[in-house]
Scaffold this motif. Structure first.
Motif, PDB file in Angstrom:
ATOM      1  N   ARG A   1     -54.765  45.304 -30.260  1.00  0.00           N
ATOM      2  CA  ARG A   1     -55.671  45.690 -31.347  1.00  0.00           C
ATOM      3  C   ARG A   1     -55.443  47.163 -31.646  1.00  0.00           C
ATOM      4  O   ARG A   1     -55.320  47.978 -30.732  1.00  0.00           O
ATOM      5  N   VAL A   2     -55.378  47.479 -32.930  1.00  0.00           N
ATOM      6  CA  VAL A   2     -55.229  48.872 -33.331  1.00  0.00           C
ATOM      7  C   VAL A   2     -56.083  49.115 -34.577  1.00  0.00           C
ATOM      8  O   VAL A   2     -56.188  48.246 -35.433  1.00  0.00           O
ATOM      9  N   SER A   3     -56.709  50.278 -34.626  1.00  0.00           N
ATOM     10  CA  SER A   3     -57.466  50.696 -35.807  1.00  0.00           C
ATOM     11  C   SER A   3     -56.773  51.904 -36.397  1.00  0.00           C
ATOM     12  O   SER A   3     -56.420  52.847 -35.676  1.00  0.00           O
ATOM     13  N   LEU A   4     -56.568  51.865 -37.719  1.00  0.00           N
ATOM     14  CA  LEU A   4     -55.779  52.887 -38.398  1.00  0.00           C
ATOM     15  C   LEU A   4     -56.527  53.471 -39.584  1.00  0.00           C
ATOM     16  O   LEU A   4     -57.183  52.747 -40.318  1.00  0.00           O
ATOM     17  N   TYR A   5     -56.354  54.745 -39.784  1.00  0.00           N
ATOM     18  CA  TYR A   5     -56.861  55.434 -40.949  1.00  0.00           C
ATOM     19  C   TYR A   5     -55.670  55.760 -41.831  1.00  0.00           C
ATOM     20  O   TYR A   5     -54.889  56.658 -41.495  1.00  0.00           O
ATOM     21  N   PRO A   6     -55.492  55.032 -42.949  1.00  0.00           N
ATOM     22  CA  PRO A   6     -54.394  55.400 -43.848  1.00  0.00           C
ATOM     23  C   PRO A   6     -54.577  56.848 -44.304  1.00  0.00           C
ATOM     24  O   PRO A   6     -55.647  57.241 -44.737  1.00  0.00           O
ATOM     25  N   ARG A   7     -53.542  57.649 -44.171  1.00  0.00           N
ATOM     26  CA  ARG A   7     -53.628  59.095 -44.432  1.00  0.00           C
ATOM     27  C   ARG A   7     -53.655  59.463 -45.898  1.00  0.00           C
ATOM     28  O   ARG A   7     -54.160  60.513 -46.273  1.00  0.00           O
ATOM     29  N   ASN A   8     -53.068  58.630 -46.729  1.00  0.00           N
ATOM     30  CA  ASN A   8     -52.816  59.041 -48.114  1.00  0.00           C
ATOM     31  C   ASN A   8     -53.680  58.353 -49.166  1.00  0.00           C
ATOM     32  O   ASN A   8     -53.342  58.384 -50.340  1.00  0.00           O
ATOM     33  N   ILE A   9     -54.754  57.732 -48.753  1.00  0.00           N
ATOM     34  CA  ILE A   9     -55.612  57.053 -49.735  1.00  0.00           C
ATOM     35  C   ILE A   9     -56.774  57.960 -50.080  1.00  0.00           C
ATOM     36  O   ILE A   9     -57.361  58.580 -49.270  1.00  0.00           O
TER      37      ILE A   9
ATOM     38  N   ARG B   1     -50.291  53.736 -41.900  1.00  0.00           N
ATOM     39  CA  ARG B   1     -50.771  55.127 -41.953  1.00  0.00           C
ATOM     40  C   ARG B   1     -50.250  55.860 -43.184  1.00  0.00           C
ATOM     41  O   ARG B   1     -50.843  56.812 -43.646  1.00  0.00           O
ATOM     42  N   GLN B   2     -49.112  55.422 -43.730  1.00  0.00           N
ATOM     43  CA  GLN B   2     -48.497  56.074 -44.882  1.00  0.00           C
ATOM     44  C   GLN B   2     -48.886  55.429 -46.215  1.00  0.00           C
ATOM     45  O   GLN B   2     -48.327  55.776 -47.253  1.00  0.00           O
ATOM     46  N   THR B   3     -49.855  54.527 -46.205  1.00  0.00           N
ATOM     47  CA  THR B   3     -50.265  53.812 -47.413  1.00  0.00           C
ATOM     48  C   THR B   3     -50.719  54.769 -48.511  1.00  0.00           C
ATOM     49  O   THR B   3     -51.515  55.671 -48.279  1.00  0.00           O
ATOM     50  N   ARG B   4     -50.204  54.549 -49.722  1.00  0.00           N
ATOM     51  CA  ARG B   4     -50.650  55.283 -50.913  1.00  0.00           C
ATOM     52  C   ARG B   4     -51.566  54.407 -51.764  1.00  0.00           C
ATOM     53  O   ARG B   4     -52.505  54.890 -52.373  1.00  0.00           O
ATOM     54  N   MET B   5     -51.234  53.112 -51.870  1.00  0.00           N
ATOM     55  CA  MET B   5     -52.035  52.182 -52.665  1.00  0.00           C
ATOM     56  C   MET B   5     -51.953  50.800 -52.028  1.00  0.00           C
ATOM     57  O   MET B   5     -50.891  50.407 -51.543  1.00  0.00           O
ATOM     58  N   ILE B   6     -53.057  50.080 -52.061  1.00  0.00           N
ATOM     59  CA  ILE B   6     -53.111  48.728 -51.505  1.00  0.00           C
ATOM     60  C   ILE B   6     -53.168  47.738 -52.661  1.00  0.00           C
ATOM     61  O   ILE B   6     -54.034  47.829 -53.521  1.00  0.00           O
TER      62      ILE B   6
END
Length: 135
Positions: free
Chosen positions: A127-135, A21-26
């Motif tokens: 199973r979990v679906s996530l929306y990274p907040r910081n992208i 969830r805290q991802t800035r860059m992949i």
């Protein structure tokens, strides 16, 4: 025991969920690997210790690992039978893996993780679906 296997899966998914969830860059978005930057100190500088990699070999029974920066690799889930990651863009279209270019990785809006743990005859599926907040 079933409780141990369930606890193992739950703790792993909570940790993964919090960090994704805290991802800035992949950096890498593949079926069994997610390597990314999370700006823990919010200074917008890509510090090495803010780079995190989750990786599973694909071999049933192997552990799911987490590596932070150049530090040691740690096991976050044992007895893994399946660990799969799916990526979707803003149009909810599934992206082919590996998501090869940074331009395509920048379009990721939803990450779905499937984790199956089998200990003895006990199978735990999460199973979990996530929306990274910081992208």
């Amino acid at each position: 025991t079933r409780a141990e296997a369930s606890q193992n899966a739950r703790v792993a998914m909570e940790r993964i969920s919090t960090e994704i969830r805290q991802t800035r860059m992949i950096y890498v978005a593949d079926t069994r690997e997610y390597y990314f930057w999370t700006d823990r100190n919010r200074d917008m500088v890509e510090d090495t210790d803010e780079q995190i990699r989750y990786l599973w070999s694909g071999t049933p029974g192997d552990t799911l690992t987490r590596t932070r920066g150049t530090g040691a690799t740690e096991s976050i889930a044992e007895y893994v039978q399946n660990f799969q990651i799916e990526y979707r863009d803003q149009g909810n279209i599934i992206l082919s893996t590996p998501v090869g270019t940074q331009t395509l990785r920048d379009t990721i809006r939803l990450t779905t993780i499937n984790l199956t743990i089998k200990k003895d005859d006990r199978i735990i599926e999460m199973r979990v679906s996530l929306y990274p907040r910081n992208i």
